[in-house]
Scaffold this motif. Structure first.
Motif, PDB file in Angstrom:
ATOM      1  N   MET A   1       0.847  -1.176   0.000  1.00 38.66           N
ATOM      2  CA  MET A   1       0.000   0.000   0.000  1.00 38.66           C
ATOM      3  C   MET A   1       0.890   1.237   0.000  1.00 38.66           C
ATOM      4  N   SER A   2       0.674   2.159  -0.911  1.00 39.48           N
ATOM      5  CA  SER A   2       1.505   3.358  -0.992  1.00 39.48           C
ATOM      6  C   SER A   2       0.920   4.460  -0.118  1.00 39.48           C
ATOM      7  N   ARG A   3       1.786   5.335   0.293  1.00 42.32           N
ATOM      8  CA  ARG A   3       1.364   6.471   1.106  1.00 42.32           C
ATOM      9  C   ARG A   3       1.832   7.745   0.438  1.00 42.32           C
ATOM     10  N   LYS A   4       1.175   8.834   0.800  1.00 40.19           N
ATOM     11  CA  LYS A   4       1.579  10.136   0.281  1.00 40.19           C
ATOM     12  C   LYS A   4       2.918  10.510   0.925  1.00 40.19           C
ATOM     13  N   PRO A   5       3.853  10.987   0.120  1.00 41.22           N
ATOM     14  CA  PRO A   5       5.118  11.420   0.722  1.00 41.22           C
ATOM     15  C   PRO A   5       4.893  12.578   1.706  1.00 41.22           C
ATOM     16  N   MET A   6       5.661  12.564   2.781  1.00 38.91           N
ATOM     17  CA  MET A   6       5.627  13.681   3.720  1.00 38.91           C
ATOM     18  C   MET A   6       6.439  14.821   3.127  1.00 38.91           C
ATOM     19  N   ILE A   7       5.848  16.013   3.139  1.00 34.24           N
ATOM     20  CA  ILE A   7       6.538  17.195   2.621  1.00 34.24           C
ATOM     21  C   ILE A   7       7.037  18.026   3.797  1.00 34.24           C
ATOM     22  N   ILE A   8       8.340  18.211   3.841  1.00 33.96           N
ATOM     23  CA  ILE A   8       9.016  18.899   4.936  1.00 33.96           C
ATOM     24  C   ILE A   8       9.668  20.152   4.364  1.00 33.96           C
ATOM     25  N   SER A   9       9.317  21.315   4.906  1.00 34.24           N
ATOM     26  CA  SER A   9       9.975  22.542   4.456  1.00 34.24           C
ATOM     27  C   SER A   9      11.009  22.964   5.487  1.00 34.24           C
ATOM     28  N   VAL A  10      12.124  23.464   5.006  1.00 35.27           N
ATOM     29  CA  VAL A  10      13.212  23.922   5.864  1.00 35.27           C
ATOM     30  C   VAL A  10      13.461  25.393   5.534  1.00 35.27           C
ATOM     31  N   ALA A  11      13.265  26.258   6.523  1.00 37.77           N
ATOM     32  CA  ALA A  11      13.446  27.700   6.338  1.00 37.77           C
ATOM     33  C   ALA A  11      14.515  28.229   7.284  1.00 37.77           C
ATOM     34  N   ALA A  12      15.157  29.289   6.857  1.00 34.82           N
ATOM     35  CA  ALA A  12      16.138  30.027   7.661  1.00 34.82           C
ATOM     36  C   ALA A  12      16.481  31.276   6.868  1.00 34.82           C
ATOM     37  N   VAL A  13      17.092  32.233   7.526  1.00 29.13           N
ATOM     38  CA  VAL A  13      17.575  33.410   6.812  1.00 29.13           C
ATOM     39  C   VAL A  13      18.699  32.980   5.878  1.00 29.13           C
ATOM     40  N   SER A  14      19.056  33.821   4.922  1.00 37.18           N
ATOM     41  CA  SER A  14      20.174  33.532   4.034  1.00 37.18           C
ATOM     42  C   SER A  14      21.432  33.318   4.876  1.00 37.18           C
ATOM     43  N   GLY A  15      22.087  32.192   4.672  1.00 41.15           N
ATOM     44  CA  GLY A  15      23.247  31.844   5.480  1.00 41.15           C
ATOM     45  C   GLY A  15      22.873  31.102   6.746  1.00 41.15           C
ATOM     46  N   GLY A  16      21.595  30.818   6.919  1.00 44.49           N
ATOM     47  CA  GLY A  16      21.107  30.167   8.137  1.00 44.49           C
ATOM     48  C   GLY A  16      21.208  28.662   8.148  1.00 44.49           C
ATOM     49  N   GLY A  17      21.511  28.044   7.011  1.00 45.64           N
ATOM     50  CA  GLY A  17      21.716  26.600   6.999  1.00 45.64           C
ATOM     51  C   GLY A  17      20.683  25.786   6.239  1.00 45.64           C
ATOM     52  N   LYS A  18      19.755  26.435   5.522  1.00 49.03           N
ATOM     53  CA  LYS A  18      18.695  25.706   4.801  1.00 49.03           C
ATOM     54  C   LYS A  18      19.253  24.636   3.867  1.00 49.03           C
ATOM     55  N   THR A  19      20.170  25.019   3.026  1.00 46.09           N
ATOM     56  CA  THR A  19      20.673  24.102   2.007  1.00 46.09           C
ATOM     57  C   THR A  19      21.485  22.974   2.630  1.00 46.09           C
ATOM     58  N   THR A  20      22.325  23.299   3.580  1.00 45.03           N
ATOM     59  CA  THR A  20      23.123  22.274   4.262  1.00 45.03           C
ATOM     60  C   THR A  20      22.217  21.247   4.923  1.00 45.03           C
ATOM     61  N   ILE A  21      21.232  21.710   5.655  1.00 45.75           N
ATOM     62  CA  ILE A  21      20.332  20.800   6.374  1.00 45.75           C
ATOM     63  C   ILE A  21      19.483  20.009   5.390  1.00 45.75           C
ATOM     64  N   THR A  22      18.968  20.653   4.353  1.00 43.34           N
ATOM     65  CA  THR A  22      18.175  19.952   3.338  1.00 43.34           C
ATOM     66  C   THR A  22      18.989  18.823   2.712  1.00 43.34           C
ATOM     67  N   ASN A  23      20.216  19.106   2.339  1.00 41.39           N
ATOM     68  CA  ASN A  23      21.060  18.090   1.707  1.00 41.39           C
ATOM     69  C   ASN A  23      21.395  16.947   2.664  1.00 41.39           C
ATOM     70  N   GLN A  24      21.629  17.264   3.926  1.00 42.01           N
ATOM     71  CA  GLN A  24      21.917  16.200   4.898  1.00 42.01           C
ATOM     72  C   GLN A  24      20.673  15.365   5.199  1.00 42.01           C
ATOM     73  N   LEU A  25      19.504  16.016   5.256  1.00 45.68           N
ATOM     74  CA  LEU A  25      18.263  15.260   5.457  1.00 45.68           C
ATOM     75  C   LEU A  25      18.028  14.299   4.295  1.00 45.68           C
ATOM     76  N   LYS A  26      18.280  14.775   3.090  1.00 48.14           N
ATOM     77  CA  LYS A  26      18.084  13.925   1.904  1.00 48.14           C
ATOM     78  C   LYS A  26      18.957  12.676   1.987  1.00 48.14           C
ATOM     79  N   LYS A  27      20.164  12.822   2.489  1.00 52.84           N
ATOM     80  CA  LYS A  27      21.057  11.667   2.648  1.00 52.84           C
ATOM     81  C   LYS A  27      20.564  10.712   3.733  1.00 52.84           C
ATOM     82  N   ARG A  28      19.953  11.254   4.762  1.00 53.49           N
ATOM     83  CA  ARG A  28      19.542  10.439   5.919  1.00 53.49           C
ATOM     84  C   ARG A  28      18.177   9.778   5.766  1.00 53.49           C
TER      85      ARG A  28
END
Length: 186
Positions: A1-28
């Protein structure tokens, strides 16, 4: 049985770590995909962020159609369990709010975010360019950073300390995801 993917948004100010955290979450997170807001051209959206903030920061002025279209394409992929969005607005844009299942805000002090931005964006730049950017920040840009603290941060489900190491932030997000998953089953 398939489920809807969970959509997780990651926000921060510019330089706050959004991209770093997004990329690490994708790996994990198994079977995950990531989309990065900065990879898109939003033609029907504010061109001058500072003016947009000065005029009241209406998040619905952003036409996010290309971003939303890509989210819907991924939603149709039954092998994907998580969609991670490097996305700055949490639930504030009405066309996105119903899509997001969990909004994360990385609360990074502005001085740290500014230092990270300087290192990231100006490593090969002249002193004059750095001075110009810092002057712009002081004259017009700072209110845009503060807007995120005033609007995006309180409209997020989880607020995390941006001074923590990325690995700890990712662990805290995964814990929040597991709690959300557990609560949605019950």
């Amino acid at each position: 049985m398939s489920r809807k993917p969970m959509i997780i948004s990651v926000a921060a100010v510019s330089g706050g770590g959004k991209t770093t955290i997004t990329n690490q979450l994708k790996k994990r997170l198994d079977n995950s995909r990531a989309l990065h807001f900065d990879d898109y051209e939003f033609e029907e959206s504010p061109a001058d962020i500072c003016k947009w903030v000065e005029d009241g920061a209406d998040y619905n002025e952003w036409n996010l159609a290309p971003f939303i279209s890509d989210i819907h394409s991924i939603l149709n992929d039954h092998d994907v369990h998580y969609i991670i969005l490097d996305y700055p607005f949490a639930y504030l844009n009405s066309s996105m709010s119903d899509l997001i299942d969990l909004a994360i805000f990385i609360d990074t002090p502005l001085d740290i975010a500014m230092a990270r931005r300087m290192i990231r964006d100006f490593s090969d730049s002249t002193l004059e360019n750095i001075q110009r950017d810092v002057s712009h920040y002081l004259l017009r840009g700072r209110p845009a950073y503060l807007e995120m603290d005033m609007s995006v941060k309180p409209n997020s489900d989880i607020i995390l300390d941006g001074t923590l190491p990325p690995e700890i932030i990712v662990e805290q997000i995964i814990k929040g995801i597991r709690e959300k998953e557990k609560n949605s089953i019950n």
